[in-house]
Design an enzyme around this catalytic site. Structure first.
Site, PDB file in Angstrom:
ATOM      1  N   ARG A 188       0.819  -1.212   0.000  1.00 52.56           N
ATOM      2  CA  ARG A 188       0.000   0.000   0.000  1.00 52.56           C
ATOM      3  C   ARG A 188       0.854   1.264   0.000  1.00 52.56           C
ATOM      4  O   ARG A 188       0.298   2.366  -0.020  1.00 52.56           O
ATOM      5  CB  ARG A 188      -0.879   0.014   1.248  1.00 52.56           C
ATOM      6  CG  ARG A 188      -2.340  -0.366   0.982  1.00 52.56           C
ATOM      7  CD  ARG A 188      -2.996  -0.388   2.328  1.00 52.56           C
ATOM      8  NE  ARG A 188      -4.384  -0.164   2.376  1.00 52.56           N
ATOM      9  CZ  ARG A 188      -5.287  -1.131   2.567  1.00 52.56           C
ATOM     10  NH1 ARG A 188      -4.921  -2.388   2.597  1.00 52.56           N
ATOM     11  NH2 ARG A 188      -6.556  -0.836   2.713  1.00 52.56           N
ATOM     12  N   ARG A 195     -22.069  -1.934   3.498  1.00 55.82           N
ATOM     13  CA  ARG A 195     -21.685  -3.348   3.439  1.00 55.82           C
ATOM     14  C   ARG A 195     -21.576  -4.016   4.818  1.00 55.82           C
ATOM     15  O   ARG A 195     -21.347  -3.363   5.830  1.00 55.82           O
ATOM     16  CB  ARG A 195     -20.382  -3.526   2.650  1.00 55.82           C
ATOM     17  CG  ARG A 195     -19.151  -3.014   3.335  1.00 55.82           C
ATOM     18  CD  ARG A 195     -17.931  -3.154   2.426  1.00 55.82           C
ATOM     19  NE  ARG A 195     -16.731  -2.694   3.097  1.00 55.82           N
ATOM     20  CZ  ARG A 195     -15.524  -2.713   2.563  1.00 55.82           C
ATOM     21  NH1 ARG A 195     -15.343  -3.153   1.336  1.00 55.82           N
ATOM     22  NH2 ARG A 195     -14.486  -2.280   3.250  1.00 55.82           N
TER      23      ARG A 195
END
Ligand code: AMP
Length: 213
Positions: free
Chosen positions: A88, A127
């Site tokens: 990342r 979600r």
């Protein structure tokens, strides 16, 4: 087959990695899942990672590099693996290059799942995931038959603590500033491909299978 799945939070990396892992019988190595498990267990790594995760920032490079270095040495990674959420930062990508070289390993495909930021905020804030089998749900696009219960296994659905709007916006900003530059690291490698993550989940899966063969 060694794979890296990239893309902003909510692009579908985790969902797709789970399905690809099943299809190709290789493990999904999600640094996010590993860190959440460490936080839950209250381990030293978990204690060090907790605050950064709660704010939507990044955990320090040394922690995640250490986790991945240990994990790829495990027996189930011998036939390949999917890195989901790692690297990342450019420093993580550099470290990964060294880890792989030391083990005479290479990456076969780096796949960037692209998506639009505003759509991602809506996707992420709706979600939930089954805490037992990992099946994903969304309160608009894929609601469970009974609220809070997994259709597949009856497990309880859980919402991630960092899936609230303020944290999501921070995660997207962190992605744009710190993770997007990692793409340049791989773009000239010949193994880099993009897939449109705004397609339906089935179509994203088909696009990935076309690339992987
Ligand atoms: P994810 O499940 O991939 O969205 O990751 C959840 C959170 O875990 C991120 O917002 C970060 O705080 C942390 N995290 C996961 N992977 C990394 C990584 N490779 N480097 C730094 N922090 C990470």
């Amino acid at each position: 087959m060694n794979l890296i799945f990239m893309g902003p939070p909510g692009a579908g990396k985790g969902t797709q990695a789970r399905q690809i892992a099943e299809k190709y019988s290789i493990p999904q190595l999600s640094t996010g899942d590993m860190l959440r498990a460490a936080v839950k267990a209250g381990s030293e790594v978990g204690l060090r990672a907790k605050a950064a995760m709660e704010s939507g920032g990044l955990v320090t490079d040394d922690i995640v590099i250490g986790i991945i270095g240990d994990r790829i040495d495990e027996e189930d990674c011998k036939g390949g693996f999917i890195l989901d959420g790692f690297p990342r930062t450019v420093a993580q990508a550099e470290a990964l290059k060294g880890l792989l070289a030391d083990r005479s390993m290479t990456i076969d495909h780096v796949i960037d799942i692209t998506a639009d930021n505003e759509a991602l905020v809506a996707r992420i804030t709706g979600r939930s995931t089954c805490s037992k089998c990992g099946e994903g749900y969304h309160n608009q696009h894929k609601a469970p038959a009974t609220a809070g219960i997994c259709d597949k296994c009856g497990g309880a659905l859980a919402t991630r603590a960092d899936d609230n709007e303020a944290t999501v916006r921070n995660r997207l900003e962190v992605y744009d500033t710190q993770t997007a530059p990692v793409m340049d690291f791989y773009k000239n490698s010949g193994s880099f491909k993009s897939v449109d993550g705004m397609q339906s989940m089935d179509d994203v899966f088909k696009s990935l299978c076309n690339i992987l063969g």
